[in-house]
Design a protein around this motif. Sequence first.
Motif, PDB file in Angstrom:
ATOM      1  N   GLY A   1     -23.393  70.854  36.866  1.00  0.00           N
ATOM      2  CA  GLY A   1     -22.541  71.961  36.485  1.00  0.00           C
ATOM      3  C   GLY A   1     -22.960  72.611  35.177  1.00  0.00           C
ATOM      4  N   ILE A   2     -21.987  73.269  34.494  1.00  0.00           N
ATOM      5  CA  ILE A   2     -22.261  74.059  33.294  1.00  0.00           C
ATOM      6  C   ILE A   2     -22.864  73.222  32.160  1.00  0.00           C
TER       7      ILE A   2
ATOM      8  N   VAL B   1     -23.072  85.046  37.408  1.00  0.00           N
ATOM      9  CA  VAL B   1     -23.984  85.562  36.370  1.00  0.00           C
ATOM     10  C   VAL B   1     -24.807  84.425  35.780  1.00  0.00           C
ATOM     11  N   ALA B   2     -24.135  83.257  35.528  1.00  0.00           N
ATOM     12  CA  ALA B   2     -24.851  82.102  34.970  1.00  0.00           C
ATOM     13  C   ALA B   2     -25.946  81.628  35.914  1.00  0.00           C
TER      14      ALA B   2
ATOM     15  N   LYS C   1     -24.674  72.591  42.808  1.00  0.00           N
ATOM     16  CA  LYS C   1     -23.525  73.428  42.509  1.00  0.00           C
ATOM     17  C   LYS C   1     -24.023  74.836  42.172  1.00  0.00           C
ATOM     18  N   SER C   2     -23.170  75.630  41.549  1.00  0.00           N
ATOM     19  CA  SER C   2     -23.560  77.010  41.253  1.00  0.00           C
ATOM     20  C   SER C   2     -24.758  77.063  40.319  1.00  0.00           C
ATOM     21  N   VAL C   3     -24.772  76.153  39.332  1.00  0.00           N
ATOM     22  CA  VAL C   3     -25.899  76.094  38.405  1.00  0.00           C
ATOM     23  C   VAL C   3     -26.514  74.705  38.469  1.00  0.00           C
TER      24      VAL C   3
ATOM     25  N   MET D   1     -30.056  71.934  30.037  1.00  0.00           N
ATOM     26  CA  MET D   1     -31.337  72.258  30.687  1.00  0.00           C
ATOM     27  C   MET D   1     -32.008  73.422  29.981  1.00  0.00           C
ATOM     28  N   VAL D   2     -31.236  74.479  29.652  1.00  0.00           N
ATOM     29  CA  VAL D   2     -31.807  75.647  28.959  1.00  0.00           C
ATOM     30  C   VAL D   2     -32.357  75.233  27.595  1.00  0.00           C
TER      31      VAL D   2
END
Length: 732
Positions: free
Chosen positions: A548-549, A488-489, A520-522, A555-556
């Motif tokens: 990562g997270i 979802v992220a 990675k995933s994000v 970043m956001v």
Amino acid sequence: MEDLKEKIANSIRRKIMVLSLGGACMAFLCILCVFMFSIFSINETLSDWLPQLKDKLSEEIAEHTSESKMQLYENHVVADASTLELNFKKPMDDCDLLAGTLSLYVNNPERYISSNVSTDNVSHDNKFFYTEYSNGVNLNSPAVKKDVTAVNNMKDLLRIVASQYEKLPLCFYVISKSGYCLSINSNVLSYAGKQFSFLSLEQGKTNFDSRSLPAYTIHDNSNVKVRHGLITDVFYNNGEPVVSYSTPFFDRKGFAGVVAFDISLIDLVKFSYRADEDHEWKFFFMDKSGKIKMSSFEEGIFSVSADLSLKQIASVDIKELVSNVNNDRSGISRIRMDGTSYYVAFSPVPSLDGYLADVFFEDDIKEALKTSSEQLFGLLTEKNEQIFKIIGRYRIMSGVFLTLILLISLTIAYRIVKKYTSPIERISQEIKSLATGDFEKRICVNSGDEIEDLAENINNMVVEIKKKIDSISKVTSEKAQMEATMSVAKTIQSNMLPKKFDISNSHDNFDLFAMNLPAKSVSGDFYDLFMVDDDRIIVTIADVSGKGIPAALFMVTSMTILKNLSHMMLKDNNDLANVVTQTNLQLCDNNKEGMFVTLFTAVINLKTREMTYVSGGHNPPLLLTKKTSAYEYLKVPRIFPMLGVSDLIEYEQNTISLDEGDCLFLYTDGVTEAINVNEMLFGETRLLKVMNDEMKTAKPEKVIKGVYNRILEFAGEAEQFDDITMLCFRFK
């Protein structure tokens, strides 16, 4: 007494013993039969196997030997062409060095005045200097004296340069515009014993003028005076195919003469060729039109005496060869003419603007096939005989071994009878119930020996298995929840990045494309692009520290702050530096984790083509301008640190004007720091080369996808180490 005998006859021990001994004997007989059958079958199979194998291998050898030979010959000509290129480039570079030095001499005569100027022909360290004056030259004129002085100051440098070519016959010489000529080793002989330098052109001529030599006229007769070296077309001098390379030198008035060298193509090729004891090479050199310039063939279509271009030959195979040559790559082509088949392997020599080719006949492959087959079949016959001998020995050894196994088996069978008791069957039944998943059930055995310990250990094992299953179920559930959260992220982050690149309703004079590929995933990288008003567009690329997270959250935050401040503060002005400064202040506030972000952002006026930009510790972007016609790294006058480090920094902006066709390429360090399996970096130099070689006229989408493909080719099987983000903007 009778009852005791009956009890013994019906005892489990006796029954098991009879079954064990009988089973061992039956197993022995079965194994013995299978073994003997296998031995005789193998013997019969091997007798039929060798002839069939020879037939099959004949086909395989024919195919693979042909392929390997052709690959070998192609690799050979590629290596020789590369060596030829290097051997010709070196004297070219030396010639350029001499011309540059001579330009310094003629432009600064007061610094280079020789104390002992000689115009005679002299020998020094086995290097013969030859002085030549063109007919009608006034030796006392100031221009001639100036040239003589300048050129004579170069004798030591000429001697040093010429000393590097003891095994490669070539002639260096200088021709001035005034008609003075100085050469070194001008009496050099080719490998064939022929003199090919300009002295041989002079023989038998009256009023010889060195300025009529091809090396001079190629510059003097050109309408536009070039300042770099040029190569003459191949000309024949005393029967030798010769090329000249010359570089002009200049005085304060302009063109003042040339520094040149002559070399025989045959000498250059023979010097570059590798020795091969297994093959006597036939070779030739042709230009891109298919014209043979030099050849070891004395006659035929590949000889110089043919005096025609290969394009003029009607053969389909020859036309295919010329077509392959026009693609500017190495290769190999099969030629069938007059009942003869042979192969031509070729490779480009860029400096000479032509191709080096090797020719070998199909009979060479057939001879190699015959030799390989004879050697292999001889080896197979020898190994086949050895196999039959081994099988014979194996029969005897296996018989003895099987007999020992039978005796050991009977002994063991007798001894293990005592071990079979009813508790074993009970344990077996209880274990079957455990297999259905009933982990609450326990095995109860009260034998007072190891079987009881076994039952207890099984009960303990069941308890541990149940705990492990519960633990695995819990971990699996948590992992599934985490993967769902990360998915979802990733989706949310991806949706934040713009996917629509035709964002202007008022202007269609630009192309835009961007790409983000997380490691990675994000991702910690981001790009942004949006219109401030009808005429101005903002493009941004950034890289957050870490992965990562945490990096994704920072970043956001960075993207949101920068975008909001841009909309608020750039309505009536172009003060992009203040926007970045205020963004830095907000990122520094409560930044206890010490995270930071590198950033490059620019405001581009689509109407005036003016670009205002700010760089905060980010990789320098690449810019292609109409003025330079090449990508260059954008030089920022003052380098500022990344955002989020210090709230005392006031960022500055720079402004440049762009033109039609100008292209801006932004990227993060995931591009230049991509590594391959050898842990080598892709690097800024390789990126610049790719952009200039392949992307000068490409649209932004093709630029980004092309660079990404080059990164994949470079990395090979290496895993992506860092986030990769790219953005490309181009005026049409």
